[in-house]
Write an enzyme that holds these catalytic residues in place. Structure first.
Site: not given
Lengths: 555, 555
Positions: A164, A367-369, A77, A233, A196, A75, A73
């Site tokens: 993730d 959260s996205g996790h 990281d 963003s 993840d 991001h 994805h």
């Protein structure tokens, strides 16, 4: 024999020593695929460092095997090391990812003037053969659209890498995790699952992204003045919800902050973010528009001092300002280490007299996790023979391993390893393999990689104690010091004439006692004597120990 | 006339710009009382600073009026400036506080070799006359025993100062807040209430300290190996609960960490902490005692690198070590700014294979400060005419003011002010008075107070970019540079022969172009030219901007 049947090697180069700089090489004989190429932002112990990258020497040394880079994805990281890695590779390697991820990567590569990368767009259901490794992609939900998990097949066995993820049943774009694909691959057999671990310590199920919408809507509806919403963003789903809420409340949208402008443009162009052109205003066009008809979507949710929100909070933004009666929503959570910076911005905003809404009081962020129940659900669906928790600090990886143990997985089938450790799979069986070169690499100005730990130690010493330069002009012939001069920075005492003459006297005295053999020693011993005597002098006078930089010059 | 009826002045010197360095002067004509004298710990923007104190110039300049120092409780943000203030005062001023607070202060003053301070022990119900100011003390509950609130009477009106508090109905020592006293003073009339704002943003009621005990008990009971509990060493109630749980589970207690040893000794001597002598072991006596019969009570809950917990986590403690199978309870919350340090310790512990329990998963910590319902209850009981929120960051003070507004208090009766602002009370009416000198003072080595903001800016620049010293030996007569030498620290490039000769050439060229009037200018212009040309050279070569320290010496 070994050459004929080489193992599948899983080679984590980053992502196992913290949340960030994810990178894993998957290698089988003559073929290698890289999963993600991320960066990490430096912390307080790395002053002056711009970025931290995984040491990808192993990839460079095996470039002849590298068939492709898979990015799960968009991001940083997971993508941020790409510009550096691509520059270091001799050949153009294809990059496989979703449309949005490639869109974000394209923008970043353009900043580095890396032209015409080999992009290969993939999506849920795509199948790619890379030498004797094949990859199936499937949709996952995360705090960015276009997140993909991968199922890797090789002659020696199979690996599933989740990327993730959270398991969001009501994602904003309707793209749920492809449970059917996961269970189908499980039926085909998943020898190793890499999953993840970010939220492995959180009980329960992470709320859906959709849970944030109603709160945003309510806060914006009840706000009297302008509403400013700071968020990540790249969190296009969040931005969509902010825009939807603004529209519902009859407000126009203003976008500010460099990355917010870039990412919303890319996401709109690629069809990931739906905003009517007429609902967006330029920050310059606000004259005459009532405050209660405006929502400003901005960067700065991490308290970054140069971001739009910080500038507005401190009255330093070139077009927008925040006033008493305005509402600021911080629709994000501070990344660990940023708590204090965020709190500072919140205090500046409070002093302006505006209302600050953040996740401590309202549900304006999730959260996205995935939390523990989602991680266990993933293990239950995938039914892997072996398990390797990835993406997390030591405590997260171990918590994730514990979840697998709770589900009955045998201890010797769970691999909590470090970057540079490798796993080897033969006929679906996994064992620890030999280590490869790994570590971290610093980006500091133009230089990549050669920032010595000593440099960082020196910087911290300089920050804590300041420094004093002492220049001694030595006559080797006459065996004496002709002149001494001092210069200091970052010390709490002043070097005036009295200090100077006392310090010089103290150095001269020490040198005399030392009775140096000026001719044979060179200046090494002299430098040490000058440094030590000045250090003692300063300690006795001020109880501080600045760094002493002695320069001895012969005339 | 004004001289005959001087106002009661409330002079906050610290505590209104953050949580820490609390200090308020209360002055009425010829008499002044100081409420608290605290310190603050420096943050990242103050590298190398040991401590931050309030600027107490106003107190020193009015020492002739100072009748006493009242300390509400024994935390360092209320007591830590005392050693410095007492050394700066010419006369011995009596210090009024509870037995435990004075016990903690005594230890701190002894470290500074301040002998025989004038201690005046007070307690719930004590009444003290200090000139035309009188003070009544009443019990409050907080995360340390012996916390007192004060009710101040003067010819011009009355002030209640809560000190730090929560409203704990089941405190460990049985000493509840003295509600009867608060309502009695309310009946007599409270013109101004000054109340703790730390948790003004938290809805609800802070749980009782007693809520932590059962969890501690359960975690210790179920632990297989040793149990290590890290907490604040002044949190005697917490320590009591840890010891009680240990005893209940048949475990002996080992105390480690300097402040933990000191504070438990003082608290036991003064009767605030009850542990049987036979239940305490020295860290040296553990040989042969089974792991499941030991609880280690230690410092380090903030991740401090030199604390007992950090040392044990990193295998650097001189007597104790932590192993796989042990349990570590972090019975505290990270003070803002310490989150990352605490997380680092947790990761080190996870790598050792031990179980870490903290407040994110179990109720092993509760706050010592009252939440919104308690703050409103205090306002409801005290019924003040005027209100001044104290002890908090901007956002907390304003949230507390909002609570008062919600309760119907008029906006012009609420004073959210800054340190150095003053309030003046005449006949019970409060108005803003003239400002006094205020600010912050740094303790840096032996030096107090003269750390310039430039010094801190230089330190941050040094930390981010490193430094290069350039020494140029100039012959004024021959109008030329005879020699140039470089020395660097904290930069990511190496100054080798090539760099040296290129940089020298570049400097020489710049100087030539400048065509300096060597005789009349002195070395100022030359130094600037050397610095600028070297800075440009380094930027062009490395894209970094280290601090350049030019030294020009004439021969």
């Amino acid at each position: 024999m070994a050459k004929k049947n080489p193992p599948l090697r899983i080679i984590p180069l980053g992502g196992l020593d913290g949340i960030g700089k994810n990178m894993t090489a998957i290698e089988c004989g003559p073929d290698m695929v890289l999963i993600d190429a991320g960066l990490m932002f430096p912390d307080d112990s790395q002053p002056g460092i711009d970025l931290v990258l995984p040491d990808y020497t192993y990839v460079l040394e095996n470039e002849d095997k590298l068939r492709g880079i898979v990015v799960t994805h968009g991001h940083e990281d997971h993508t941020g090391a790409l510009p550096y890695l691509l520059q270091d590779l001799n050949n153009k390697v294809p990059i496989f990812s979703s449309k949005l991820t490639l869109g974000f990567i394209e923008g970043k590569l353009a900043e580095f003037r890396i032209k015409t990368p080999k992009f290969r767009e993939v999506h849920d259901g795509s199948h790619v053969n890379l030498g004797n490794i094949s990859i199936d992609f499937f949709s996952m939900t995360h705090s960015i659209p276009g997140a993909l998990g991968v199922y890797i097949k090789s002659p020696q066995g199979t690996v599933m890498h989740t990327g993730d993820f959270k398991l969001d049943q009501t994602p904003i774009d309707g793209v749920t995790p492809n449970y059917a694909a996961i269970t189908k691959f499980a039926k085909q057999g998943i020898d190793l699952l890499m999953s993840d671990s970010t939220n492995a310590n959180r009980p329960g199920f992470t709320p859906s992204e959709a849970a944030v919408g109603p709160t945003l809507n309510e806060v914006i509806k009840n706000a009297k003045g302008r509403v400013f919403v700071a968020s990540f963003s790249s969190h296009i789903h969040r931005l969509q919800q902010i825009c939807d809420a603004a529209k519902k409340c009859g407000r126009k949208i203003v976008v500010t902050g460099r990355s917010m402008l870039t990412n919303t443009r890319v996401a709109r162009e690629l069809g990931y973010l739906n905003i009517d052109e007429k609902d967006i205003l330029d920050a310059y066009e606000l004259n005459g528009i009532p405050d209660d008809q405006i929502v400003v979507m901005c960067t700065g949710s991490q308290g970054e001092p140069l971001s739009a929100l910080s500038r507005m909070a401190n009255g330093e933004h070139k077009t927008l300002s925040i006033h008493s009666g305005d509402t600021v929503i911080i629709s994000a959570t501070p990344v660990p280490g940023n708590e204090k910076a965020v709190q500072q911005v919140i205090n500046s905003l409070a002093k302006l007299g505006c209302t600050v809404v953040d996740k401590s009081t309202r549900l304006v962020h999730v959260s996205g996790h995935g939390s523990q129940e989602e991680l266990k659900l993933m293990l239950a669906m995938a039914k892997p023979s072996y398990f390797m928790p990835v993406h997390g600090e030591a405590v997260h990886l171990r918590a994730h391993a514990n979840l697998a143990r709770q589900m009955g997985m045998r201890d010797d089938h769970i691999f909590v390893v470090d970057n540079g450790d490798t796993l080897e799979m033969r006929g679906g069986e996994v064992k620890i393999g030999p280590q490869v070169e790994s570590g971290i690499v610093y980006v500091d100005g133009l230089r990549i990689g050669d920032t010595d730990p000593i440099v960082l130690r020196d910087r911290q010493k300089l920050a804590n104690d300041g420094m004093v330069t002492v220049v001694a002009i030595v006559s080797m012939k006459r065996k004496r010091i002709d002149a001494i001069e001092f210069s200091s920075r970052g010390v709490s005492f002043t070097i005036d004439d009295e200090f100077s003459s006392d310090a010089s006297a103290s150095i001269m005295k020490a040198i005399d006692k030392g009775s140096f053999d000026y001719t044979s020693n060179g200046t090494g011993a002299l430098r040490k004597a000058v440094r030590d005597s000045l250090s003692n002098f300063i300690w006795n006078r001020t109880r501080t120990r600045p760094m002493i930089i002695p320069v001895v010059m012969e005339v």
